[in-house]
Design an enzyme around this catalytic site. Structure first.
Site, PDB file in Angstrom:
ATOM      1  N   PHE A  58       0.856  -1.184   0.000  1.00  0.00           N
ATOM      2  CA  PHE A  58       0.000   0.000   0.000  1.00  0.00           C
ATOM      3  C   PHE A  58       0.891   1.232   0.000  1.00  0.00           C
ATOM      4  O   PHE A  58       1.908   1.257   0.698  1.00  0.00           O
ATOM      5  CB  PHE A  58      -0.904   0.004   1.241  1.00  0.00           C
ATOM      6  N   GLU A  59       0.476   2.259  -0.727  1.00  0.00           N
ATOM      7  CA  GLU A  59       1.394   3.375  -0.938  1.00  0.00           C
ATOM      8  C   GLU A  59       1.668   4.203   0.314  1.00  0.00           C
ATOM      9  O   GLU A  59       2.612   4.979   0.342  1.00  0.00           O
ATOM     10  CB  GLU A  59       0.920   4.259  -2.082  1.00  0.00           C
ATOM     11  N   ASN A  60       0.858   4.015   1.358  1.00  0.00           N
ATOM     12  CA  ASN A  60       1.151   4.723   2.607  1.00  0.00           C
ATOM     13  C   ASN A  60       2.337   4.099   3.334  1.00  0.00           C
ATOM     14  O   ASN A  60       2.827   4.645   4.316  1.00  0.00           O
ATOM     15  CB  ASN A  60      -0.075   4.743   3.528  1.00  0.00           C
TER      16      ASN A  60
END
Lengths: 279, 313, 313, 279
Positions: free
Chosen positions: D62-64
């Site tokens: 996930f890009e977070n």
């Protein structure tokens, strides 16, 4: 990683050792609230002294990624020793601390070296010596002889600290071959060949503010050349000049390096209990 | 999918002669000595060693003839200064390249970190302001002078160095605990480990202890390596001795001093290596040679547990 | 040296009209809504907002007329899609620049991260392979096309983008706990917080709780921000609501839905803001407006503590 | 951040919803052992389905900064929701996960968009429309009229995933203005204008492998142009072609998109209990 020259000449003077004198001198280079790349050996102890005396708000950075607002609770031999980790302000990584350095967040760094020259350039990579052990450059032009290269451990983070800190302080044994006119290899840039050089080569800031030797404290003038600011107790100006590899300028108001105070000595001896670094 | 292997199987399967191997990336902590000793026992040859500083592990690999060249910022014995095999290899002859001296690519610590970070980030280089004016970048193909495409606040486009990406064939690290898939917890200083793991083609993970997956999953912020980047997991208690592993054992300072005293000549080094490396089969026998008392003296005397952290919701 | 300030004092002292302000750097977690609401109450004007995504905080600041322009990858309501103030400001008129539309510098998430990382690293740019062929970099002064100085394995020198360094005047973050000097622990996803803090000229740190220094020092690997980078510390429990704070409260999904339903016109937004922002003095009154039951419903129902970690020796 | 187009047309067919069909189709794009940039909404559920059926060793990014080898234990609305953090494989930062993406460690990413074109380019930044709501491009040349720009939320990480993953899958509502011949703004690069374009502009790899719409599944030929690979149950080939903004090629062996299996439906309904995304 910083002081690769262990002062081997011990000059016991009234009530303190040479190592203690150098540590106290180094500690005074740290101002309160400053962020300092600490390094090991004598500078590490200087950081402890500063924290416990005049600079309680100084912050120490170590190139392995450790940041400490309190000195490690006991003597350490490397910056990764467990006492330097426990209770640290932050343990991050090298990119993290080096980024703080590169972005101008570090006021001061301490460095050792095998050679320091007239403009505060440092060499800790390799030294050319005459086969019988004399420094090749010290006798250059007199006798070509055969030379060989002594390999030293290398930069570590020294080049980075010299390049990027707002100022740095070098610590070194004082002798003609340790302080040549020109280092044989610039590991860590000082003032190059004088005023304006750092800007010209693209360094963003910085340069040496002092060289603390086993005989003296050198500072740098407007022309970025080193000069004798103070000689250690029991050492004459003439002796300092005679043991320097170039014609060392002497300050008009040259002083004697102040002796460590009782408070400073107490901290040093409490920290380096067995005198591993300072005896 | 367990990736658990013995040290000898992991090194045999995943390090080939001629590989570039990154080691000692956490600086003076958690140096994978047990893995390095296995490289020596298996007579790996032609290795390129990569690391910021190595303490004495690089010196041992050089002395044992495993090494073709070195990409590093500092090679020596941190506590004592120079290391003798390295000096001899640079000044006289490198046992790994008979008739020739050791080739060293001199970097600074930051340059090693940037090279590995570039490798980890999948870009050919990263820019830096370090080493301007230094002799380190001269004739050194890890550096290239570039001009910033953006002007600074004074309207100047500054000169920088591009540091070339470093992509090790194998990165070997030692951490406190891992699960069998290689999801690993580590604490204390990281040095350039994170970059070195992400940059590498293969990763050999040595751990003080292999723990259930739930232990690792209980604290995903403590996880420094996700299992999918790991090639092999080796349980190697005491495998970082004489370097320290926070929460497991402290630094064996005397060992570094003794190494310094006992390896001043090539012959002395071989005797030392016969005792501590070739004379033992693995880290278990190595610990036996240390003796229970020495091991016990290094163990944790006073625990210091991290404050509670709640991942609940 | 304590840096503790009230939210209103911290915002008054450290955010000036015209500043660039980085907010919402941990993505959908720990968005500093309480600080953003104080910016609105104090009628800050001409701000540049910086962040990868903002969820609805950017929308609120835009609707309240605080904003001159936006440097971001995504502006909207993550759960619901578009956010109406942002759309109106882009399509019709920006309340912060009457007569003009909102200026948006479109980046990608990675480009925001790289820009802040370049700022944090003190270099004018970082190189990337992202966005090649995209319209995002076109006419966008945050990007510049460069050629790698090093050839790849095919002997080609690849074309890359240099992403310009971003240096916020102020970065505002919200974390779980901090000491009074700003040494801060955070867990869960970080997004671009670490870079955003290191890049900024000033940092306002909001924390769920201010704890004794020993708590933070017990786990230096959990420390994401060293105090010497922090300008002001604000104790702001519930200060990230309606976004989640791991271990403290979960996401208030209904609040995001209600915001979406209640802010479809400019007038509706003003009513909403009068209720939830201008109608309360601080985060304490805001919590009062939420009601004890709503607050309780978000609290941790099942604790999940991280495995023990020993920093002893 | 990925599927900004919420399929609003719900076609209840025999025993499953359109959302469920699309999720199952997306799940089958994930191969076992792959590293997948997951995104939210339907792709998130597709990842859960894949993990619990044919791809138990898939890893989600996930890009977070979150990496998960297990699906989050309950439905989440954003990637930072606490259930997605607890029990994660790793929580790091965006630079960390984006570095994995850029260095070629990510096999697949899922993306939503407001527009997808003939060569798989995606637009999620801004769309030009006629004042009365029609897509300007669909009627270009017919009536200049007055157009206005609809502002969308923007790229988020979509441009990065499309640029750097080994392949990506787009999900979108199927209509002529959602699938124009050419997107009005390339947020996330597909195959540009055809074969060879990605290499020419300097993209290191990748491109779309499928577009899953509310009516069909498109794939890309050697020429990098989209073609109709399968139409969803209850949708004719003609209907798909008529609702596409260019003359869509149809595979010789065009199939019906397989219905979700009982196992797939069970996972979907167990995860999205209230049908928030899939009803």
């Amino acid at each position: 990683m910083t002081l690769s020259s262990n002062p081997s000449q011990r000059t016991k003077t009234a009530g303190f050792t040479l190592g203690e004198l150098m540590v106290a001198a180094a500690a005074r280079e740290i101002k309160d609230g400053e962020v300092v790349f600490v390094g090991m050996r004598l500078p590490l102890i200087a950081f402890v002294v500063a924290k416990r005396t005049h600079a309680p708000n100084a912050v120490g950075l170590f190139e392995n990624g450790v940041i400490r607002a309190t000195p490690s609770p006991e003597l350490i031999y490397t910056m990764a020793d467990p006492p330097n980790i426990k209770g640290a302000t932050q343990c991050l990584d090298m990119i993290g601390v080096m980024s703080l350095l590169q972005s101008g967040r570090v006021n001061l760094g301490f460095l050792g070296a095998a050679e320091v020259d007239r403009y505060g350039n440092l060499n800790s990579t390799q030294v050319e010596v005459r086969e019988h052990g004399q420094d090749a450059r010290a006798t250059a032009g007199v006798d070509a002889g055969s030379t060989k290269t002594i390999r030293l451990p290398g930069s570590g983070g020294a080049c980075d600290i010299a390049s990027l800190a707002h100022r740095f302080v070098a610590m070194i044994e004082h002798s003609r071959h340790r302080l040549p006119e020109r280092v044989s290899y610039i590991t860590s840039p000082g003032y190059g060949n004088g005023r304006g050089w750092r800007k010209k080569v693209g360094l963003p800031r910085g340069g040496p503010s002092a060289v603390i030797t086993t005989k003296a404290l050198l500072r740098f003038g407007e022309d970025r050349e080193a000069f004798l600011a103070s000689h250690h107790p029991g050492v004459t100006v003439e002796e300092v000049v005679a043991n320097t590899g170039w014609k060392l300028k002497v300050a008009d108001d040259v002083l004697e390096t102040p002796s460590p105070s009782g408070e400073e000595l107490a901290v040093i001896r409490d920290y380096d209990k067995k005198g591993f670094w300072t005896s | 999918m367990t990736k658990l292997l013995s040290m000898s199987d992991a090194i045999a399967a995943h390090v080939r002669d001629g590989d570039s191997v990154a080691l000692g990336l956490q600086m003076e902590q958690m140096i994978p000595f047990a893995a390095g000793h296995e490289l020596i026992r298996q007579k790996k040859r032609g290795l390129r060693l990569i690391g910021p500083i190595s303490d004495i592990l690089f010196d041992q690999l050089i002395g044992a003839g495993c090494v073709k060249d070195v990409v590093a910022a500092w090679v020596g014995n941190v506590m004592m200064g120079s290391a003798y095999n390295f000096r001899r290899a640079c000044e006289v002859e490198n046992p790994g390249t008979p008739g020739e001296k050791l080739k060293v690519f001199n970097l600074s610590n930051f340059a090693v970190a940037l090279g590995l970070q570039a490798g980890a980030m999948g870009v050919p280089f990263l820019p830096t302001r370090t080493a301007r004016g230094s002799d380190i970048p001269k004739g050194n193909h890890f550096f290239y002078e570039i001009m910033s495409p953006f002007a600074n606040e004074h309207g100047e486009r500054e000169m920088l160095y591009a540091v070339r990406a470093i992509v090790p064939d194998v990165t070997i690290v030692h951490v406190q605990r891992s699960d069998a898939e290689g999801n690993a917890h580590c604490w204390a200083n990281f040095g350039v480990m994170l970059e070195g793991v992400r940059a590498a083609k293969k990763v050999i993970l040595c751990a003080e202890e292999v723990v259930p997956a739930e232990v690792i999953a209980s604290d995903p912020n403590r996880t420094v390596i996700p299992g999918f980047l790991v090639t092999a997991v080796v349980e190697a208690p005491l495998g970082a001795h004489p370097s320290p592993v926070q929460g497991h054992y402290k630094r064996d300072d005397a060992f570094f001093q003794q190494y310094h005293e006992s390896t001043k000549t090539a012959d002395e080094f071989q005797v030392w290596a016969d005792t501590w490396i070739r004379g033992v089969k693995d880290v278990r026998e190595y610990a036996g040679r240390m003796g229970a008392e020495r091991v016990a003296s290094l163990r944790v005397k006073e625990h210091a547990f991290a404050a509670a952290t709640d991942f609940g919701y």
